[in-house]
Every structure is written in structure tokens, then in C-alpha cells.
Design a protein around this motif. Structure first.
Motif, PDB file in Angstrom:
ATOM      1  N   UNK B  80       0.840  -1.191   0.000  1.00 61.61           N
ATOM      2  CA  UNK B  80       0.000   0.000   0.000  1.00 61.61           C
ATOM      3  C   UNK B  80       0.876   1.242   0.000  1.00 61.61           C
ATOM      4  N   UNK B  82       0.554   5.191   0.938  1.00 67.16           N
ATOM      5  CA  UNK B  82      -0.354   6.079   1.666  1.00 67.16           C
ATOM      6  C   UNK B  82      -0.260   7.506   1.138  1.00 67.16           C
ATOM      7  N   UNK B  84       0.240  10.144   2.781  1.00 72.00           N
ATOM      8  CA  UNK B  84       1.380  10.843   3.377  1.00 72.00           C
ATOM      9  C   UNK B  84       2.698  10.124   3.059  1.00 72.00           C
ATOM     10  N   UNK B  86       3.944   7.775   4.395  1.00 74.54           N
ATOM     11  CA  UNK B  86       4.224   6.982   5.591  1.00 74.54           C
ATOM     12  C   UNK B  86       5.602   6.342   5.565  1.00 74.54           C
ATOM     13  N   UNK B  87       6.606   7.102   5.158  1.00 74.56           N
ATOM     14  CA  UNK B  87       7.971   6.595   5.246  1.00 74.56           C
ATOM     15  C   UNK B  87       8.383   6.607   6.711  1.00 74.56           C
ATOM     16  N   UNK B  88       9.256   5.663   7.087  1.00 79.79           N
ATOM     17  CA  UNK B  88       9.700   5.626   8.478  1.00 79.79           C
ATOM     18  C   UNK B  88      10.786   6.686   8.648  1.00 79.79           C
ATOM     19  N   UNK B  89      10.500   7.740   9.407  1.00 79.70           N
ATOM     20  CA  UNK B  89      11.389   8.912   9.404  1.00 79.70           C
ATOM     21  C   UNK B  89      12.763   8.646  10.012  1.00 79.70           C
ATOM     22  N   UNK B  90      12.860   7.622  10.866  1.00 80.93           N
ATOM     23  CA  UNK B  90      14.138   7.388  11.543  1.00 80.93           C
ATOM     24  C   UNK B  90      15.036   6.425  10.766  1.00 80.93           C
ATOM     25  N   UNK B  91      14.567   5.934   9.626  1.00 77.83           N
ATOM     26  CA  UNK B  91      15.371   4.972   8.858  1.00 77.83           C
ATOM     27  C   UNK B  91      15.854   5.619   7.566  1.00 77.83           C
ATOM     28  N   UNK B  99      12.501  -2.755   4.696  1.00 70.12           N
ATOM     29  CA  UNK B  99      11.679  -3.142   5.849  1.00 70.12           C
ATOM     30  C   UNK B  99      10.724  -4.309   5.579  1.00 70.12           C
ATOM     31  N   UNK B 100       9.968  -4.290   4.474  1.00 70.62           N
ATOM     32  CA  UNK B 100       9.068  -5.426   4.229  1.00 70.62           C
ATOM     33  C   UNK B 100       9.823  -6.742   4.052  1.00 70.62           C
ATOM     34  N   UNK B 102      12.746  -7.470   5.478  1.00 71.23           N
ATOM     35  CA  UNK B 102      13.236  -7.841   6.795  1.00 71.23           C
ATOM     36  C   UNK B 102      12.126  -8.556   7.555  1.00 71.23           C
ATOM     37  N   UNK B 103      10.905  -8.030   7.420  1.00 70.82           N
ATOM     38  CA  UNK B 103       9.763  -8.642   8.094  1.00 70.82           C
ATOM     39  C   UNK B 103       9.509 -10.055   7.567  1.00 70.82           C
ATOM     40  N   UNK B 147       9.210   0.920  -1.956  1.00 69.60           N
ATOM     41  CA  UNK B 147       8.977   0.078  -0.783  1.00 69.60           C
ATOM     42  C   UNK B 147       7.793  -0.858  -1.027  1.00 69.60           C
ATOM     43  N   UNK B 151       8.769  -6.257  -2.502  1.00 67.02           N
ATOM     44  CA  UNK B 151       8.548  -7.700  -2.274  1.00 67.02           C
ATOM     45  C   UNK B 151       7.574  -8.272  -3.292  1.00 67.02           C
TER      46      UNK B 151
END
Lengths: 314, 345
Positions: B80, B82, B84, B86-91, B99-100, B102-103, B147, B151
């Protein structure tokens, strides 16, 4: 009439100009308005701080007005003093241990309270209670709870069968138990503020990011440790810094519960400074003792200012 | 092969408020389907339900023939983007895209290959070591897409991904996104409130209003053959003229409402003389506002004349002979608001 009008106008203008010199001039007005705060801080924070420095290098006592400069004598003798070292160790121990416990518990509480459930309002109010109640009253309550003869905690645990019939710990009478009790009360005291700060931090994480993590396949713990906690780190730091300041400088809990006992086992820098400087009258040594808090608190203050700066920039 | 999506009799209620009412939607494999509607029509809720972020009150969602209604998002093979981003600001961007994977528990080497592939698809290789806040809006959007792509999901869900871009960038991003979807040919559902985006990008469009899908069809179908008065009034700028007559609502597009002589040789015409009240010159188009005759209750209508017809002078307060080709006139039932049999005019 024709001649009068310009005169009146002129007078008005000059008076307005006179006033606007004050109200439009940022330098004058700004200085005027910030002056009370500056006077207040200088008189009640700056002056005592300077006096503490001066006293700690002197041999001043409460009983006389003699003032002799002794250099680092006080500090040297403190460093060799067993009781002082214990107080320093306790200050660090109480602050560090209670902070760790507070962080973990506040995080868990915040995670629970951010969810919607019945009676959430009441639970939130109850959790905030220790923070809004006067600290001395709260601690007197704890004094009763931990009483050596009438402790309701012991009574309850014995009645429920968790303690044996002959097991009746004297919470404030044994060094290790007293240390644990003090830490527990510190935790009780700091938990509400930390929880509220963390709740704010948790609520500030955009829903989109939480959703994105879910869609990206993160489970609960991956989301918690790789998204939620890292994103809350700055605000958690604020909670920790507040906690350090409040815990390291607190005297009421020690004064009411143990007065530093048993055998000085719960003495901290602030209580030690108070007993030496005020009760025993050795102002110089008291001031020197209190001064050891200075580097710690200065470091915390610098850290806080940095965080404030960073949030301003972002 | 990427699967198709099917939504069957989907309902969603919050308390007694019905948010989605009996949604049925089929999106064939590889199709770019846009869902368009005003804010609050339930389009985002529908998308979130397909993603698994919200549970429907009843009904089923199928991806590739498998019922996924009660599966968590991670078990659905969806990605998905978004509004905004919705990026992870600290990465870093690299970690964001990884990230996906890694999950999923992918090995480091494979992960790097995948991230590099995905980044190259969107031409953002040089951004990988930066943090989201150092990126422009357009770059962030590409990272969000990378992102989502990394995957190789079965389905792309896009929630107004262009609405945070400025108008100029949006046009090029629209084109890029469309190309990108055709290249990877992953079944895509794209939610937007912007009819230009919906018409321009969608293979098919679902027009939603008040929790219902009002019409599903190709852009051409929903535009020229609206199923009801809502769709007729929602699409097009200015929208379809809707005129009340005793037992029908009569609709025609402003661009088919032209001076009589411009229709020469087109065939059967419906003559609608009208009196001009105002003229707006918009550069490429000239909007002519006016009122019809007594017979149509002096209804206010708009005509959209291409400015290239400069030879035809129009002035306010004058009466002109305008007409609409009979095949372009649509009829609606005033009670049900649905399309109805034509009546002679």
C-alpha cells in the motif's frame, strides 16, 4: 476653527509618538517585560548557586560569621569520607534503577492507555493522581503503608497467604528493604508524568506509519521495537531527563520515610547536604556535598536544551 | 501472474452509521482500477478493508479467488502507498525499502539485491543513504512506491498518492505512475478524489458516493453514459447540465451543447434556444452561461465552446439557437435518479 484643527492633530500625533516609542520599540518593551523573570532567576537561583560555590571553598558554619578560604579542603575530605561516598552511590543507584523501572512501566501503561476501552477516563485519572497530589502527603501515606507494626501491605499479603504467619518484613528498618522501598516510592512518584509524556509521544506517531508497518508485514514486536520505540526516542529522552532531575534532587521521600537510615543506608546527596549543612551547622561541607549534583544536573540541562533545539529545527 | 480482486456484498457500519453499503467490485488481473468520489464517500475505508487494516461488518474480499476477509494485512500479499507516503522517518531510504523484506526474514544478500532492483525501477539509487526528511515530495513518492514494489506484491493499493505533490509535478507523476503500473502489470486499486486522475489513469473507474459504488466502467463509459444523476453531476468540469421536465430529468454535456450551425451534418438534433447571461473565457474553452426557454422553466445551463470557434461571436443578453445531438441527450428518472427511457423533446 480652521486654525485650531491642525493644532489638535499635531498634539495628538506627538503624544502618540511618545507612547509608541515605548510600545513599538522591541528593545525597550522586551527588556521591560523580561526583567521580572531575570530578577527572579538571579535572586532565587543564581545568587544561591554562587553562594554554594563560595561556601564550599570556605570553612563557614552556622554559628559564626568567620569566613576563611580553605580551597579544595572540603571536597578533598568529602571524597575520602565513607558516608559521602555511600550517599553519592545511593543517589546514582536510586535515580538509575527507578528510571529504568519507570521507563518500562510507563511505556507499557502508555501502550495500554492509548487503546480505547471502557472506564479509560477513570484509569487515566487514577494513574495521574500521584502526580497531582502534594508529594509530602503522598509520602506520609507510604510511611503508613510501610509501617513496621501496622503495615497494611504486610497484613494484606499475610491474609492472602503470600506471606507466612511469621513473615513480617520491616520495610524501612532493614538497609536492603529500605533501599527497595525508597526506589518503589520514587517509581510511584515519577510514573504518572512519564506515562503522560509517553502517551503524548505515542499519539504523535502518525496512524499512516503504524498502518504502513502492518501492511509491510511487521508483527507486534517488530513494530514496537523498530517503529514505535525509535520514533518515540526523543520524547522518551525528555521523560528520562525530567525523571533524573526530579529523582536526583528529591529530599522529601528520604526525609519523611527514613531520614537517611537505617545506618545511613538510604542517605543521598541532597539529604546528606541538608543534615550536614543545616542540622549539623557545617554550611561549608553541606554546600560542597550539594555541589556534587552540579555536573550531573548541568549535563541534563545541556541535553534538554539540545533536544529543545532539535525539535525547534525540525 | 497477478491475481484478480473480488469484493462481494461488503458492508461496513460504525455504530448505526452505514459507511459502506453492499459493495460489489471485480478487478481483473493486472488492471488499473481507480475509485473516485468526494471525501467521506467511503473510498478510503474500502481500500483499508482490502488492505486488512479494517474489518468489514459483513461480506467478503477475495484476492486471487481466496477469501482473505479475516486475514491480517501481512498474509494478503498486498502493498500500500499512503497519502502521506508513511515513510519511516528514523530509517534511511535503504532501510525503508528493505523493511518489508526484513519482516519476511530474507537473507541480507538477497535483500540488498532486491532493494537495488526496486530502487533502480524507480531511479532512486542515489537516494538510498539519505533520510526521508532530506527528500522532496516527488522523491518521497518514489521511495514509497519502491517500498511497495520491493517484495513483488500481488496487489497494489494506492491511497491518493499524488495529492501531496504540487500541481505541476502531479501531471508528470501521473504519467510515470501509469507507465510504471503497466510495466510491472500488478493489479492496482487507486483511490482519489480527483476526477482528472481517475479518468486519466484508470483502465476502469468506480464512482462512489455515500458508501455505494454508483457506476463501474471505462472512463469513456462513465463519462458519456452515466448510470445515474450523481455520476452525471460528479464527472466533468463543468458537469452535465441537468434540466427538470415534468417526468424526466434531461441531461447533456456542456461540450455537446453548441450553436446549431456547428452541428451541421451530425444528424438528428434537439434544438434548445437559450439566452446568454455570462461568458467566461478560460483560454482553451469559452464557458457560456445562460437560461433556456419557458418550455424548460428557464433552467440555467452551461455551454462549453472551444475557443477555436472564434468566428462565432456571442454576447450577453442575446438569444441564440443552440442544439444538442439527440444521441448525446440522457434521461433520468426524477425519483430514482437512475437512467430512464428517452421521451420525445
Amino acid at each position: 476653527m480652521e486654525t485650531a484643527t491642525p493644532k489638535v492633530k499635531g498634539a495628538l500625533r506627538s503624544r502618540n509618538q511618545h507612547l509608541s516609542f515605548f510600545f513599538d520599540n522591541e528593545k525597550v518593551l522586551g527588556t521591560l517585560m523580561i526583567a521580572p523573570a531575570v530578577v527572579y532567576i538571579l535572586a532565587l537561583v543564581g545568587f544561591p548557586l554562587v553562594m554554594a560555590f563560595v561556601y564550599s571553598f570556605s570553612d563557614i558554619t552556622i554559628g559564626s560569621s568567620d569566613f576563611g578560604f580553605v580551597g579544595f579542603e572540603n571536597i578533598k575530605s568529602l571524597i575520602g569520607d565513607f558516608e559521602f561516598k555511600l550517599a553519592l552511590k545511593n543517589t546514582i543507584l536510586f535515580t538509575a534503577v527507578s528510571m529504568i523501572i519507570v521507563l518500562v512501566l510507563a511505556k507499557i501503561l502508555a501502550l495500554i492507555l492509548v487503546k480505547d476501552f471502557r472506564g479509560k477516563f477513570i484509569i487515566r485519572a487514577l494513574i495521574l493522581m500521584p502526580y497531582v497530589a502534594p508529594i509530602s502527603l503522598g509520602v506520609i501515606g507510604w510511611l503508613w503503608m510501610l509501617d513496621s507494626i501496622y503495615s497494611p501491605i504486610n497484613w494484606l499479603l499475610q491474609r492472602t497467604g503470600l506471606f507466612g504467619p511469621d513473615f513480617w518484613p520491616m520495610w524501612l528498618g532493614k538497609p536492603n528493604l529500605a533501599i527497595s522501598a525508597i526506589i518503589a516510592v520514587h517509581v510511584w512518584r515519577m510514573l504518572p508524568l512519564a506515562t503522560v509524556i509517553m502517551l503524548a509521544g505515542l499519539a504523535s506517531i502518525p496512524q499512516d506509519i503504524q498502518d504502513a508497518a502492518l501492511v509491510d508485514g511487521a508483527g507486534y514486536f517488530r513494530q514496537l521495537f523498530q517503529i514505535t520505540i525509535p520514533m518515540m526516542l526523543p520524547i522518551m529522552l525528555v521523560a528520562v531527563l525530567f525523571g533524573i532531575v526530579f529523582t536526583a534532587t528529591d529530599i522529601i521521600i528520604i526525609l519523611v520515610l527514613t531520614r537517611g537510615g537505617p545506618y545511613n543506608s538510604t542517605q543521598v546527596l541532597v539529604s546528606k547536604a541538608f543534615y550536614t549543612g543545616i542540622d549539623a551547622g557545617d554550611l561549608a561541607t553541606g554546600a560542597a556535598t550539594a555541589l556534587f549534583l552540579f555536573p550531573l544536573l548541568a549535563a541534563v540541562a545541556v541535553f534538554m536544551l539540545r533536544i529543545a533545539r532539535r525539535t525547534e529545527v525540525a | 501472474m497477478t491475481p484478480r480482486i473480488a469484493i462481494r456484498n461488503l458492508w461496513k457500519e460504525y455504530g448505526d452509521q452505514v459507511v459502506l453499503e453492499r459493495i460489489n467490485l471485480e478487478v481483473p488481473a493486472g488492471e488499473f482500477c481507480t475509485i473516485v468520489g468526494a471525501s467521506g464517500c467511503g473510498k478510503t475505508t474500502l481500500l483499508r478493508m482490502i488492505a486488512g487494516l479494517e474489518k468489514p461488518t459483513s461480506g467478503d474480499i477475495l484476492i486471487g479467488g481466496q477469501v482473505v476477509t479475516h486475514l491480517p494485512p501481512r498474509a494478503r500479499g498486498i502493498a500500500m502507498v499512503f497519502q502521506s507516503y508513511a515513510l519511516y522517518p528514523h530509517m534511511t531510504i535503504y532501510k525503508n525499502i528493505a523493511f518489508p523484506l526484513k519482516a519476511m526474514g530474507m537473507a541480507k544478500d538477497d535483500m540488498k539485491k532486491k532493494v537495488d532492483w526496486s530502487a533502480s525501477m524507480l531511479a532512486i539509487e542515489r537516494l538510498l543513504q539519505r533520510k526521508p526528511r532530506e527528500l522532496s515530495g516527488g522523491e518521497r513518492q518514489r521511495v514509497a512506491l519502491a517500498r511497495a514494489l520491493v517484495r513483488e506484491p500481488n496487489v497494489f493499493l494506492l491511497d491518493e498518492p499524488l495529492s501531496n505533490l504540487d500541481a505541476k509535478l502531479r501531471t508528470s507523476a501521473r504519467e510515470e505512475l501509469y507507465r510504471f503500473q503497466k510495466d510491472v502489470s500488478i493489479t492496482t486499486i487507486y483511490v482519489t478524489h480527483d476526477q482528472v486522475e481517475a479518468m486519466g489513469m484508470g483502465d476502469r473507474i468506480a464512482v462512489m458516493n455515500a458508501g455505494k459504488v454508483r457506476q463501474l466502467g471505462t472512463p469513456d463509459e462513465v463519462y458519456s453514459d452515466p448510470a445515474d444523476m450523481f455520476v452525471a453531476g460528479f464527472l466533468g468540469s463543468p458537469p452535465m447540465n441537468l434540466i427538470e421536465t415534468p417526468d424526466r430529468i434531461v441531461g447533456f454535456r456542456p461540450e455537446s451543447f453548441l450553436p446549431q450551425q456547428m452541428h451541421e451534418g451530425i444528424g438528428d438534433l434537439v434544438s434548445l434556444p437559450f439566452t446568454v447571461t455570462r461568458i467566461e473565457n478560460l483560454g482553451a474553452d469559452r464557458l457560456v452561461y445562460g437560461k433556456l426557454e419557458e418550455r424548460f422553466g428557464h433552467a440555467a445551463v452551461i455551454a462549453n465552446l472551444p475557443t477555436s470557434f472564434t468566428s462565432y461571436a456571442i454576447e450577453t443578453k442575446q438569444r441564440y439557437d443552440f442544439a444538442v445531438p439527440r444521441k448525446d441527450v440522457k434521461f433520468f428518472d426524477p425519483r430514482t435518479e437512475l437512467r430512464a427511457k428517452p421521451i420525445p423533446l
